[in-house]
Design an enzyme around this catalytic site. Structure first.
Site, mmCIF file in Angstrom:
data_model
loop_
_atom_site.group_PDB
_atom_site.id
_atom_site.type_symbol
_atom_site.label_atom_id
_atom_site.label_comp_id
_atom_site.label_asym_id
_atom_site.label_seq_id
_atom_site.Cartn_x
_atom_site.Cartn_y
_atom_site.Cartn_z
ATOM 1 N N TYR A 43 1.667 23.490 11.800
ATOM 2 C CA TYR A 43 1.842 24.493 10.751
ATOM 3 C C TYR A 43 0.603 25.377 10.709
ATOM 4 O O TYR A 43 -0.462 24.991 11.187
ATOM 5 C CB TYR A 43 2.029 23.778 9.402
ATOM 6 C CG TYR A 43 2.718 24.594 8.340
ATOM 7 C CD1 TYR A 43 4.021 25.048 8.525
ATOM 8 C CD2 TYR A 43 2.071 24.911 7.153
ATOM 9 C CE1 TYR A 43 4.671 25.785 7.548
ATOM 10 C CE2 TYR A 43 2.714 25.657 6.168
ATOM 11 C CZ TYR A 43 4.016 26.090 6.370
ATOM 12 O OH TYR A 43 4.638 26.817 5.406
ATOM 13 N N ASN A 60 22.461 24.653 3.752
ATOM 14 C CA ASN A 60 22.339 23.455 2.906
ATOM 15 C C ASN A 60 20.892 23.043 2.695
ATOM 16 O O ASN A 60 20.609 22.046 2.046
ATOM 17 C CB ASN A 60 23.116 22.292 3.535
ATOM 18 C CG ASN A 60 22.635 21.986 4.946
ATOM 19 O OD1 ASN A 60 22.483 22.905 5.747
ATOM 20 N ND2 ASN A 60 22.399 20.731 5.253
ATOM 21 N N GLY A 110 16.963 23.464 1.156
ATOM 22 C CA GLY A 110 16.502 23.768 -0.200
ATOM 23 C C GLY A 110 16.527 25.263 -0.485
ATOM 24 O O GLY A 110 17.011 25.708 -1.532
ATOM 25 N N VAL A 111 16.018 26.062 0.458
ATOM 26 C CA VAL A 111 16.047 27.520 0.277
ATOM 27 C C VAL A 111 17.495 27.996 0.257
ATOM 28 O O VAL A 111 17.886 28.802 -0.597
ATOM 29 C CB VAL A 111 15.268 28.257 1.397
ATOM 30 C CG1 VAL A 111 15.444 29.774 1.266
ATOM 31 C CG2 VAL A 111 13.779 27.904 1.328
ATOM 32 N N ASP A 115 27.877 21.810 12.279
ATOM 33 C CA ASP A 115 29.008 20.903 12.165
ATOM 34 C C ASP A 115 28.452 19.481 12.019
ATOM 35 O O ASP A 115 27.408 19.154 12.571
ATOM 36 C CB ASP A 115 29.884 21.007 13.415
ATOM 37 C CG ASP A 115 31.282 20.475 13.145
ATOM 38 O OD1 ASP A 115 31.567 20.114 11.989
ATOM 39 O OD2 ASP A 115 32.082 20.421 14.092
ATOM 40 N N GLY A 126 11.726 30.394 8.803
ATOM 41 C CA GLY A 126 11.544 29.046 9.338
ATOM 42 C C GLY A 126 12.097 28.996 10.749
ATOM 43 O O GLY A 126 12.785 29.929 11.184
ATOM 44 N N GLY A 127 11.811 27.903 11.468
ATOM 45 C CA GLY A 127 12.270 27.797 12.849
ATOM 46 C C GLY A 127 12.653 26.383 13.207
ATOM 47 O O GLY A 127 12.087 25.763 14.098
ATOM 48 N N PHE A 169 8.848 36.119 6.875
ATOM 49 C CA PHE A 169 8.380 35.859 5.516
ATOM 50 C C PHE A 169 7.768 34.477 5.422
ATOM 51 O O PHE A 169 8.319 33.498 5.935
ATOM 52 C CB PHE A 169 9.524 35.974 4.497
ATOM 53 C CG PHE A 169 9.048 35.740 3.080
ATOM 54 C CD1 PHE A 169 8.416 36.749 2.389
ATOM 55 C CD2 PHE A 169 9.189 34.498 2.471
ATOM 56 C CE1 PHE A 169 7.925 36.533 1.099
ATOM 57 C CE2 PHE A 169 8.711 34.268 1.194
ATOM 58 C CZ PHE A 169 8.079 35.299 0.505
#
Length: 319
Positions: free
Chosen positions: A39, A138, A140-141, A162, A231-232, A255
């Site tokens: 990170y 699905n 949190g964001v 899926d 995110g990635g 972002f």
């Protein structure tokens, strides 16, 4: 093996410090990435994990004006180290939150709902009836985006992987206010046209996966639309067909909530108005905490393992 639960001496309470008893702190993907060293933020070691959570003020230093014992607080920025029972922190590292919101909402407020709020507000001017598309819906964001968009009359097309319990997940996201929930595979199917019979093509795409998922979402973006990557999770680059750039002039942006907070550190008004908007949504029942599993701090090993399992639809919260 990177983790130990240790008893430490509490620091002395300085004049501008606040003694906080932690109530609840989630395990987010970024927390795990920080520990893995992948990170953009690295804490000097030894460090306490966790960037988010809610605590109760026990005692304040004599120069502290904005907080008093009994107040609830959340971290003002990343790197606070929330996976602990108590801590002494400088006042400016904490934000007061009202005590009339559910504790799990407060514990999960400073990262995901703030990210969702900003990506919906800062890149495209969306009006009621407009639509957005997002992957990892699905997450949190993702759950926060669905609810905040719904409260503003914005339609959401939500892409999920899926999985064995897909109908259950679809039902849960629809209950939060999702307009459409589709799988990654559906993005490539001609049936996508049916969705756009009754809602406009999205001007905004939200990406926290990368790789093929991104390329497929871009197909459905309006000309001059924006895709925001925050995110990635697939750990693959964002791939853009040249035609999307040339013939549709799509925009790609990034972002990072941590960066946003840094850039707006001198502008408390912007932060306050976002927090107030989120508190209002929570009070009106329009924004709930993500699906959570509550785990006592001493069972942190089980919680970390659960947080790293694929297809988790429940956020682990350390109590």
């Amino acid at each position: 093996s990177l983790f130990r639960l240790k008893d430490l001496e509490l620091g002395k309470l300085g004049d501008s410090d606040v003694h906080v008893k932690m109530l609840a702190a989630p395990i987010n993907p970024a927390d795990i990435n920080m520990i893995q060293g992948t990170y953009a933020l690295l804490s000097p070691l030894p460090a306490v994990g966790g960037n988010e959570g809610v605590g109760e003020v026990l005692e304040v230093g004599r120069h502290v004006k904005a907080l008093e014992p009994g107040d609830w607080v959340i971290p003002a920025s990343s790197g606070l180290g929330t996976w602990r029972t108590q801590g002494v922190f400088p006042e400016e590292e904490l934000l007061k939150v009202p005590r009339d919101i559910p504790v799990l909402c407060a514990a999960t407020l400073s990262v995901n709902p703030c990210t969702a709020y900003r990506v919906l507000a800062d890149f495209e001017t969306l009006a009621p009836g407009d639509s957005i598309i997002q992957n990892a819906a699905n997450s949190g964001v993702g759950q926060a985006v669905i609810q905040i968009a719904k409260a503003s009359g914005i339609k959401t097309i939500n892409v999920v992987r899926d999985r064995p319990d897909l109908p259950k997940l679809v039902e849960r996201l629809m209950a939060l206010g999702a307009d459409h929930v589709i799988t990654e595979e559906m993005l490539r199917k001609p049936e996508m046209k049916d969705i756009f019979k009754n809602i406009p093509k999205p001007r905004l795409a939200l990406n926290c996966v990368g790789g093929k998922s991104t390329t497929e979402m871009l197909r459905h973006l309006q000309p001059k639309g924006t895709m925001v990557t925050y995110g990635g999770m697939a750990k693959q680059p964002v791939m853009v067909p040249v035609s999307a750039f040339i013939f549709r002039d799509v925009r790609l942006r990034g972002f990072w909530m941590t960066q946003w907070r840094k850039e707006h550190a001198q502008d408390p008004q912007v932060l306050a108005s976002m927090m107030d908007a989120l508190f209002q949504l929570i009070r009106r029942g329009q924004l709930s905490a993500p699906a959570c599993t509550q785990v006592p701090l001493q069972d942190y090993k089980a919680a970390l393992e659960a947080a790293m399992k694929p297809f988790t639809s429940s956020k682990q919260i350390l109590l």
